[in-house]
Design an enzyme around this catalytic site. Structure first.
Site, PDB file in Angstrom:
ATOM      1  N   SER A  19       0.940  -0.969   0.092  1.00 37.27           N
ATOM      2  CA  SER A  19       0.069   0.435  -0.144  1.00 37.27           C
ATOM      3  C   SER A  19       0.838   0.885  -0.383  1.00 37.27           C
ATOM      4  O   SER A  19       1.647   1.693   0.843  1.00 37.27           O
ATOM      5  CB  SER A  19      -0.895  -0.142   1.285  1.00 37.27           C
ATOM      6  OG  SER A  19      -0.681   1.609   1.303  1.00 37.27           O
ATOM      7  N   HIS A  44      -1.403  -1.399  -4.108  1.00 40.62           N
ATOM      8  CA  HIS A  44      -2.406  -0.356  -3.589  1.00 40.62           C
ATOM      9  C   HIS A  44      -2.421   0.596  -3.356  1.00 40.62           C
ATOM     10  O   HIS A  44      -1.896   1.380  -3.163  1.00 40.62           O
ATOM     11  CB  HIS A  44      -2.987  -1.677  -1.844  1.00 40.62           C
ATOM     12  CG  HIS A  44      -4.186  -1.511  -1.285  1.00 40.62           C
ATOM     13  ND1 HIS A  44      -5.423  -2.029  -1.562  1.00 40.62           N
ATOM     14  CD2 HIS A  44      -4.435  -0.714  -0.379  1.00 40.62           C
ATOM     15  CE1 HIS A  44      -6.071  -2.207  -1.023  1.00 40.62           C
ATOM     16  NE2 HIS A  44      -5.445  -0.477   0.165  1.00 40.62           N
ATOM     17  N   ASP A  46      -4.673   4.092  -2.168  1.00 39.19           N
ATOM     18  CA  ASP A  46      -5.506   3.933  -1.561  1.00 39.19           C
ATOM     19  C   ASP A  46      -6.292   5.757  -1.253  1.00 39.19           C
ATOM     20  O   ASP A  46      -5.276   6.649  -0.897  1.00 39.19           O
ATOM     21  CB  ASP A  46      -4.756   4.418   0.230  1.00 39.19           C
ATOM     22  CG  ASP A  46      -4.812   2.574   0.779  1.00 39.19           C
ATOM     23  OD1 ASP A  46      -6.177   1.938   0.796  1.00 39.19           O
ATOM     24  OD2 ASP A  46      -3.809   2.228   1.660  1.00 39.19           O
ATOM     25  N   MET A  48      -8.736   8.583  -1.054  1.00 37.73           N
ATOM     26  CA  MET A  48      -9.418   9.148   0.673  1.00 37.73           C
ATOM     27  C   MET A  48      -9.932  10.297   0.161  1.00 37.73           C
ATOM     28  O   MET A  48      -9.383  11.489   0.165  1.00 37.73           O
ATOM     29  CB  MET A  48      -8.569   9.061   1.646  1.00 37.73           C
ATOM     30  CG  MET A  48      -8.625   7.867   2.306  1.00 37.73           C
ATOM     31  SD  MET A  48      -7.432   7.645   4.086  1.00 37.73           S
ATOM     32  CE  MET A  48      -6.103   6.089   4.016  1.00 37.73           C
ATOM     33  N   HIS A  78      -8.514   1.355  -3.940  1.00 36.42           N
ATOM     34  CA  HIS A  78      -8.992   1.288  -2.933  1.00 36.42           C
ATOM     35  C   HIS A  78      -9.941   2.354  -2.833  1.00 36.42           C
ATOM     36  O   HIS A  78      -9.334   3.479  -2.128  1.00 36.42           O
ATOM     37  CB  HIS A  78      -7.947   1.005  -1.637  1.00 36.42           C
ATOM     38  CG  HIS A  78      -8.813   0.828  -0.380  1.00 36.42           C
ATOM     39  ND1 HIS A  78      -8.673   0.301   1.221  1.00 36.42           N
ATOM     40  CD2 HIS A  78     -10.510   0.456  -0.164  1.00 36.42           C
ATOM     41  CE1 HIS A  78      -9.629   0.230   1.811  1.00 36.42           C
ATOM     42  NE2 HIS A  78     -10.415   0.265   1.570  1.00 36.42           N
ATOM     43  N   MET A  80     -11.458   4.934  -0.584  1.00 37.38           N
ATOM     44  CA  MET A  80     -12.338   5.219   0.893  1.00 37.38           C
ATOM     45  C   MET A  80     -12.937   6.596   0.123  1.00 37.38           C
ATOM     46  O   MET A  80     -12.490   7.306   0.592  1.00 37.38           O
ATOM     47  CB  MET A  80     -11.546   5.376   2.009  1.00 37.38           C
ATOM     48  CG  MET A  80     -11.448   3.873   2.361  1.00 37.38           C
ATOM     49  SD  MET A  80      -9.548   3.930   2.785  1.00 37.38           S
ATOM     50  CE  MET A  80      -8.688   3.578   1.595  1.00 37.38           C
ATOM     51  N   MET A 149     -11.749  -5.136   6.048  1.00 36.59           N
ATOM     52  CA  MET A 149     -10.927  -4.070   6.901  1.00 36.59           C
ATOM     53  C   MET A 149     -10.790  -4.259   8.211  1.00 36.59           C
ATOM     54  O   MET A 149     -11.479  -4.882   9.787  1.00 36.59           O
ATOM     55  CB  MET A 149     -11.705  -2.112   6.930  1.00 36.59           C
ATOM     56  CG  MET A 149     -11.582  -1.494   5.143  1.00 36.59           C
ATOM     57  SD  MET A 149     -10.092  -1.287   4.524  1.00 36.59           S
ATOM     58  CE  MET A 149      -8.951  -0.414   6.009  1.00 36.59           C
ATOM     59  N   ASP A 184      -6.900  -5.343   5.355  1.00 41.30           N
ATOM     60  CA  ASP A 184      -5.800  -4.860   4.919  1.00 41.30           C
ATOM     61  C   ASP A 184      -5.954  -3.741   6.309  1.00 41.30           C
ATOM     62  O   ASP A 184      -6.896  -3.323   6.591  1.00 41.30           O
ATOM     63  CB  ASP A 184      -6.598  -4.059   3.809  1.00 41.30           C
ATOM     64  CG  ASP A 184      -6.159  -2.110   3.462  1.00 41.30           C
ATOM     65  OD1 ASP A 184      -4.889  -2.145   3.630  1.00 41.30           O
ATOM     66  OD2 ASP A 184      -6.862  -1.289   2.701  1.00 41.30           O
TER      67      ASP A 184
HETATM   68  C1  DX5 Z   1      -6.021   1.989   5.613  1.00 43.45           C
HETATM   69  C2  DX5 Z   1      -5.673   1.651   3.754  1.00 43.45           C
HETATM   70  C3  DX5 Z   1      -4.578   0.683   4.049  1.00 43.45           C
HETATM   71  C4  DX5 Z   1      -3.322   1.354   4.653  1.00 43.45           C
HETATM   72  C5  DX5 Z   1      -2.994   0.360   5.298  1.00 43.45           C
HETATM   73  O1  DX5 Z   1      -7.250   3.033   5.750  1.00 43.45           O
HETATM   74  O2  DX5 Z   1      -6.631   1.342   3.544  1.00 43.45           O
HETATM   75  O3  DX5 Z   1      -4.718   0.804   3.270  1.00 43.45           O
HETATM   76  O4  DX5 Z   1      -2.578   1.608   3.482  1.00 43.45           O
HETATM   77  O5  DX5 Z   1      -1.361   0.585   6.694  1.00 43.45           O
HETATM   78  P1  DX5 Z   1      -0.985  -0.421   7.269  1.00 43.45           P
HETATM   79  O6  DX5 Z   1      -0.432  -1.448   6.701  1.00 43.45           O
HETATM   80  O7  DX5 Z   1       0.311   0.505   8.119  1.00 43.45           O
HETATM   81  O8  DX5 Z   1      -2.133  -0.671   8.644  1.00 43.45           O
HETATM   82 ZN    ZN Z   2      -6.736  -0.135   1.548  1.00 39.86          ZN
END
Ligand code: DX5
Ligand code: ZN
Length: 230
Positions: A19, A44, A46, A48, A78, A80, A149, A184
């Site tokens: 990620s 990956h 993320d 947001m 991903h 969010m 999650m 994740d």
């Molecule tokens: C959290 C994200 C994850 C995050 C994971 O909201 O969706 O993908 O980057 O980070 P680690 O592996 O450090 O928990």
């Molecule tokens: Zn993620």
């Protein structure tokens, strides 16, 4: 290899998805390339929006830049965000291979799964730690993967919420062999074995990989393989 092939015909399991949220954003291309060379199967991303989660991260332009810099990379996005439907076309055009969105943002998710496929990507459905399994059970078969999650989304580096493993086991029992179970959040040396034991076969890790001085060692550990003697 496209992510559809990775999902339906994986060369080996578990797949490992670095990620990039914990990468050095000032050296993003370098860190992404290094994580793939070290054995990562897909990147990956993320995404947001500051509303669905209390953080702002990246968008389609960053995805497009990675697609250009790393033409062979499999890009696992991903979302969010409050309104995932508006991002299908922008991410497809930016070269994403896969889009996951949240059941909490889209309680009737089948149509969006179909739109994601029509746009040439595979589709995933994510579930936050407090969300009941019942919300996704009727629509599991419409997705290429289910994402559990194991932290409340928003930031990397949070502690793993162990109680989600019960949901992982229950979902795994309902998946076809060509569907993946992704996990994740907080996946690291202390927690990864329980994730694999619960049937998770696509493991996302941000800090466990990008905060390590040895990406290959971290990825080898996440896969459950012994480190080669040095
Ligand atoms: C959290 C994200 C994850 C995050 C994971 O909201 O969706 O993908 O980057 O980070 P680690 O592996 O450090 O928990
Ligand atoms: Zn993620």
């Amino acid at each position: 290899m496209s992510i559809r092939n990775l999902i339906t015909n994986p060369p080996r399991l578990p797949l490992i998805a670095p990620s990039i949220l914990s990468a050095d954003f000032a050296n993003l291309g370098r860190d992404c390339a290094a994580s793939l060379e070290a054995g990562g199967d897909l990147l990956h991303l993320d995404v947001m929006d500051g509303h669905f989660v209390p953080n702002l991260t990246m968008g389609p332009e960053l995805c497009r830049s990675l697609r250009i810099a790393l033409p062979e990379a499999v890009l696992d996005v991903h979302l969010m965000v409050m309104d995932p439907a508006i991002y299908v076309k922008p991410f497809a055009e930016a070269g994403a291979n896969h889009l996951t969105f949240h059941i909490e943002a889209m309680p009737e998710p089948e149509r969006l799964a179909s739109d994601i496929r029509k746009a040439g990507m595979t589709a995933g459905l994510a579930l936050n730690p407090p969300t009941s399994l019942d919300t996704i059970l009727p629509c599991i078969e419409s997705f290429d993967l289910i994402l559990i999650m194991s932290v409340n989304p928003g930031f990397s580096g949070q502690s793993f919420i162990e109680s989600v493993l019960e949901k992982s086991v229950a979902i795994k029992a309902r998946l076809r062999p060509d569907q993946r179970l992704e996990i994740d959040g907080g996946v690291n040396a202390q927690t990864v074995e329980s994730c694999r034991d619960a049937g998770c076969d696509l493991l996302v890790a941000a800090s466990a990989i990008f905060k390590s001085p040895d990406y290959n060692g971290a990825i080898t550990m996440l896969r459950g393989e012994a480190c080669p003697a040095r």
